[in-house]
Design an enzyme around this catalytic site. Structure first.
Site, PDB file in Angstrom:
ATOM      1  N   LYS A  60       0.819  -1.206   0.000  1.00 32.79           N
ATOM      2  CA  LYS A  60       0.000   0.000   0.000  1.00 32.79           C
ATOM      3  C   LYS A  60       0.853   1.256   0.000  1.00 32.79           C
ATOM      4  O   LYS A  60       0.470   2.257  -0.602  1.00 32.79           O
ATOM      5  CB  LYS A  60      -0.945   0.012   1.206  1.00 32.79           C
ATOM      6  CG  LYS A  60      -2.107  -0.945   1.049  1.00 32.79           C
ATOM      7  CD  LYS A  60      -3.311  -0.500   1.851  1.00 32.79           C
ATOM      8  CE  LYS A  60      -4.450  -1.487   1.698  1.00 32.79           C
ATOM      9  NZ  LYS A  60      -5.575  -1.246   2.603  1.00 32.79           N
ATOM     10  N   LYS A  80      -6.676 -14.506  -8.832  1.00 32.93           N
ATOM     11  CA  LYS A  80      -7.943 -14.461  -8.105  1.00 32.93           C
ATOM     12  C   LYS A  80      -8.842 -13.328  -8.645  1.00 32.93           C
ATOM     13  O   LYS A  80      -8.335 -12.282  -9.022  1.00 32.93           O
ATOM     14  CB  LYS A  80      -7.627 -14.178  -6.629  1.00 32.93           C
ATOM     15  CG  LYS A  80      -8.552 -14.860  -5.656  1.00 32.93           C
ATOM     16  CD  LYS A  80      -8.074 -14.648  -4.225  1.00 32.93           C
ATOM     17  CE  LYS A  80      -8.972 -13.672  -3.510  1.00 32.93           C
ATOM     18  NZ  LYS A  80      -8.616 -13.410  -2.122  1.00 32.93           N
ATOM     19  N   LYS A  83     -11.733  -7.276  -6.450  1.00 39.58           N
ATOM     20  CA  LYS A  83     -12.562  -6.084  -6.611  1.00 39.58           C
ATOM     21  C   LYS A  83     -11.738  -4.894  -7.094  1.00 39.58           C
ATOM     22  O   LYS A  83     -12.283  -3.901  -7.542  1.00 39.58           O
ATOM     23  CB  LYS A  83     -13.347  -5.756  -5.334  1.00 39.58           C
ATOM     24  CG  LYS A  83     -12.549  -5.538  -4.081  1.00 39.58           C
ATOM     25  CD  LYS A  83     -13.496  -5.295  -2.892  1.00 39.58           C
ATOM     26  CE  LYS A  83     -12.712  -5.113  -1.604  1.00 39.58           C
ATOM     27  NZ  LYS A  83     -13.559  -4.813  -0.466  1.00 39.58           N
TER      28      LYS A  83
END
Ligand code: TRP
Length: 334
Positions: free
Chosen positions: A115, A197, A200
């Site tokens: 991040k 995977k 979102k």
């Protein structure tokens, strides 16, 4: 333990749109857990502000997520679904636990490294101590089990280390949480890169089915799903795209891969993709209808939000008072 049941805690951020993967892999399988566990599902808005958010957007997404959980079948009378920011104990315990966590431990967290490279202009202290807040979420309810994805296991490990360290100094204050290893939900992969995977945050919108996609969009995304040139519906590790479509079909229809292979023997990918798309629409349409109904039930939602915050506040305060006493804060005068 609460009323003889073990405690289960999970938190989710109201950022990004939930995908079919989130639903089939997690949410759908949580519905019956409240029979065996006392379940807390927190919309973790304190975590969300570690990256900049638009205030009204954050508020509205939080309410949408909460409604979606109810629409998916989590009974808000049996599951404590609440906003983290409504329960002051999270931030209070996080402060205390910060003082029992080492910089070196936080420096090793891979999510922080990820991040901070993504948000290089805003590497704030909250982003760094995010895992400590997560530890507080979990430990505040004397949680026994935490259903988490692989990406959060490192944070759960840290939570256990912090809890053990604290217990080592003050005696048995915290329950040591374990990852929840129940019946695994289906692992749903990207429709465009089936070795990855479904996520979102995928930049390619065709890679993911969002829970709020309309039927046409769903059908179109399945038509475009990446497959292979075998032209035969088989369940094996080389035909990764087809494998994923079979998994999705199975999870939606409650059937086994063998059945699917038989059902589509001799049929082309076109027919199969249409069938998978229809199966997904069959699952998502009722979910969307229920969501659209609930999100309008203002008074109902408000009462759930209030009652569940009070319930969470009650259990969390029990732990918090014990911790405050242990570390040497003065007793409250009543
Ligand atoms: N960090 C988790 C995530 O990004 C969300 C989360 C916050 C969480 N607190 C938690 C998950 C406690 C499980 C338990 O997905």
């Amino acid at each position: 333990m609460i009323d003889g049941k073990k405690v289960l805690f999970s938190g989710m951020q109201a950022t990004g749109n939930l995908t079919l993967g989130n639903y089939l892999g997690a949410l759908k399988n949580w519905v019956n857990l409240c029979d065996d566990y006392e379940c807390f599902y927190s919309v973790v808005d304190l975590h969300s502000i570690t990256v900049r958010q638009d205030p009204s957007e954050l508020r509205s997404r939080a309410r949408k997520l909460l409604s979606l959980y109810i629409a998916a079948g989590l009974d808000p009378k049996k599951n404590c679904i609440y906003y983290q920011s409504h329960v002051s104990g999270h931030a209070e315990l996080a402060w205390i636990l910060n003082c029992f966590t080492y910089m070196g431990e936080l420096n090793r967290m891979t999510q922080f490294k990820d991040k901070s490279s993504k948000h290089a202009d805003n590497i704030n202290a909250g982003l760094f101590t995010y895992p400590v807040l997560m530890a507080a979420d979990i430990l505040l309810y004397q949680t026994d089990v935490v259903p988490v994805g692989k990406d959060q296991l490192q944070h759960l490990e840290l939570t256990r280390d912090i809890a053990e360290r604290f217990n080592g100094v003050y005696g048995d204050v915290f329950t040591i949480p374990e990852p929840y290893l129940g019946k695994a939900g289906a692992k749903i992969m990207s429709l465009q890169e089936p070795e990855k995977k479904m996520s979102k945050s995928d930049e390619n919108v065709n890679a993911s089915i969002y829970l709020m996609d309309d039927p046409d969009t769903i059908m179109r995304k399945f038509k475009r799903a990446v497959t292979d040139s075998e032209a035969s519906v088989q369940y094996n590790d080389t035909q990764k795209g087809i494998h994923n479509l079979i998994d999705i079909y199975c999870a939606c229809k409650d059937v086994q891969p063998e059945d699917v292979v038989k059902e589509f023997d001799g049929k082309g990918y076109g027919d199969f993709k249409t069938a998978v798309g229809e199966a997904v629409v069959g699952v998502l349409k009722p979910l969307q209808d229920e969501y659209n109904r609930i999100i309008k039930e203002k008074d109902f939602l408000d009462s759930i939000i209030k009652e569940n915050a009070e319930k969470a506040q009650y259990y969390s305060t029990k732990t918090l008072r014990k911790v405050q006493r242990k570390v040497g804060f003065p007793d409250r005068i009543r």
